[in-house]
Design an enzyme around this catalytic site. Structure first.
Site, PDB file in Angstrom:
ATOM      1  N   HIS A 264       0.850  -1.195   0.000  1.00  0.00           N
ATOM      2  CA  HIS A 264       0.000   0.000   0.000  1.00  0.00           C
ATOM      3  C   HIS A 264       0.882   1.239   0.000  1.00  0.00           C
ATOM      4  O   HIS A 264       2.100   1.138   0.168  1.00  0.00           O
ATOM      5  CB  HIS A 264      -0.970  -0.011   1.184  1.00  0.00           C
ATOM      6  CG  HIS A 264      -0.313   0.103   2.527  1.00  0.00           C
ATOM      7  ND1 HIS A 264       0.599  -0.818   2.996  1.00  0.00           N
ATOM      8  CD2 HIS A 264      -0.425   1.037   3.501  1.00  0.00           C
ATOM      9  CE1 HIS A 264       0.997  -0.460   4.199  1.00  0.00           C
ATOM     10  NE2 HIS A 264       0.402   0.656   4.538  1.00  0.00           N
TER      11      HIS A 264
ATOM     12  N   ASP B 194       5.829   4.824   4.976  1.00  0.00           N
ATOM     13  CA  ASP B 194       6.805   3.889   5.571  1.00  0.00           C
ATOM     14  C   ASP B 194       6.999   2.635   4.717  1.00  0.00           C
ATOM     15  O   ASP B 194       7.836   1.804   5.038  1.00  0.00           O
ATOM     16  CB  ASP B 194       6.433   3.529   7.025  1.00  0.00           C
ATOM     17  CG  ASP B 194       5.056   2.890   7.183  1.00  0.00           C
ATOM     18  OD1 ASP B 194       4.123   3.290   6.460  1.00  0.00           O
ATOM     19  OD2 ASP B 194       4.920   1.990   8.043  1.00  0.00           O
TER      20      ASP B 194
ATOM     21  N   HIS C  96      -7.133  -1.928   5.073  1.00  0.00           N
ATOM     22  CA  HIS C  96      -6.251  -1.058   5.858  1.00  0.00           C
ATOM     23  C   HIS C  96      -6.728   0.355   5.552  1.00  0.00           C
ATOM     24  O   HIS C  96      -7.345   0.565   4.518  1.00  0.00           O
ATOM     25  CB  HIS C  96      -4.805  -1.283   5.428  1.00  0.00           C
ATOM     26  CG  HIS C  96      -3.795  -0.457   6.166  1.00  0.00           C
ATOM     27  ND1 HIS C  96      -3.754  -0.383   7.541  1.00  0.00           N
ATOM     28  CD2 HIS C  96      -2.763   0.302   5.725  1.00  0.00           C
ATOM     29  CE1 HIS C  96      -2.745   0.395   7.895  1.00  0.00           C
ATOM     30  NE2 HIS C  96      -2.132   0.839   6.813  1.00  0.00           N
TER      31      HIS C  96
HETATM   32 ZN   LIG Z   1      -0.072   1.587   6.471  1.00  0.00          ZN
HETATM   33 ZN   LIG Z   2       3.147   0.628   7.797  1.00  0.00          ZN
END
Ligand SMILES: [Zn+2]
Ligand SMILES: [Zn+2]
Length: 315
Positions: free
Chosen positions: A61, A65, A141
């Site tokens: 995704h 990060d 998510h």
């Molecule tokens: Zn995430």
């Molecule tokens: Zn993450």
């Protein structure tokens, strides 16, 4: 057989001991980098894997990060020209962000040193060879557009050398053809069918990678009986509400999925600095006794019925 190497195991921000999300799956000559957090190129160097054949990057995704390291890797590749093509697989929204990062920030009108292809991921097979496939499945998510990846060897029938010896089949191309399911004609005039030397079909090794994820109900099917499940565990159950708010797993929930789906091995990653590692381990093991919490540079070999820790050695 797959090899799986953790390059970065931290959630959201790096820590002294953990880099940001990145892992590599290897199968024969194929390499897949899954996610590419900031600092991944240095982790790749330190791991000893190197950049060779690093042509395919799968992104779970578009959160920073998991993607910022792509900028550094592209910048370095532009100088070294170590590879001639790069395929980046991600959901459509993540791809847009990655495209901005690479073309607006890094390249700014310059031509990339290699051919870059953006592959918008849809649920289903995204890559396939004769003996394994990679498929994507949707993951819940924050926001949509998150994917997990299943690496699956195709089922095969093992070659039975003792049968071949009994039948007096000489070594060489005849055995190879039989392994590949082709009938052969021996120099002595006999015909041998693959059925004569192949055992019953055996399922192939299955490895499931789930990145950041808030809900597990839809994942039971894809995880069913997997040889390895790699999954995030950003929170502990004592902060389950926060986990839910930010759409992440607790170690307990991840381990519960592993148990429910009957996976053979579970490795947790995306570990937060807010907890001690041993507390994450303890919470997971209470549900799934074999659970492991990954550290940077942990490497494992996964074969049907076999899961071993390995030292990475460059061939
Ligand atoms: Zn995430
Ligand atoms: Zn993450």
């Amino acid at each position: 057989m797959f090899q799986y190497i953790f390059l970065g195991t931290s959630a959201s921000a790096p820590s002294v001991h953990r880099g940001l999300a990145a892992q590599m799956v290897l199968h024969d000559e194929y390499r897949f980098l899954i996610d590419c957090g900031e600092g991944t190129q240095r982790q790749i160097m330190q791991s000893g894997i190197g950049f060779k054949r690093l042509n395919r990057i799968l992104i779970t995704h578009g959160h920073l990060d998991h993607i910022l390291g792509l900028a550094g890797i592209l910048s370095t590749f532009s100088r070294w020209e170590t590879i001639d093509f790069l395929e980046i697989f991600a959901g459509k929204i993540a791809l847009e962000r990655i495209h901005d990062l690479l073309y607006t920030v890094v390249l700014r009108g310059a031509r990339p040193a290699m051919k870059i292809t953006f592959q918008a991921v849809q649920p289903g097979t995204i890559f396939e060879t004769d003996d394994f496939s990679v498929s994507a499945f949707p993951v819940f998510h924050r926001g949509s557009d998150s994917f997990g990846y299943l690496f699956a060897e195709k089922p095969r029938r093992p070659f039975l050398p003792e049968k071949a010896n009994e039948l007096g089949i000489p070594p060489g191309p005849w055995r190879r053809d039989l392994v590949n399911g082709l009938p052969v004609h021996l120099p002595d005039g006999r015909s041998i069918m693959p059925d004569d030397v192949l055992g019953p079909q055996r399922p192939g090794t299955r490895l499931v990678h789930v990145g950041d994820v808030g809900r597990t109900e839809s994942l039971i099917e894809v995880c069913q009986d997997a040889d390895l499940l790699v999954m995030e565990a950003t929170y502990l159950e004592e902060e389950a509400e926060m986990a839910q708010e930010f759409s992440h797993m607790t170690a307990h929930k991840a381990a519960s999925l592993a148990l429910q789906a009957g996976v053979k091995n579970l490795v947790l990653t995306h570990i937060s600095r807010r907890y001690r590692e041993r507390d994450v381990v303890a919470e997971a093991k209470a549900v799934f006794p074999e659970a492991i919490v990954a550290r940077d540079f942990d490497a494992f070999q996964v074969r049907r019925g076999e899961f071993t820790r390995m030292e990475w050695k460059e061939e």
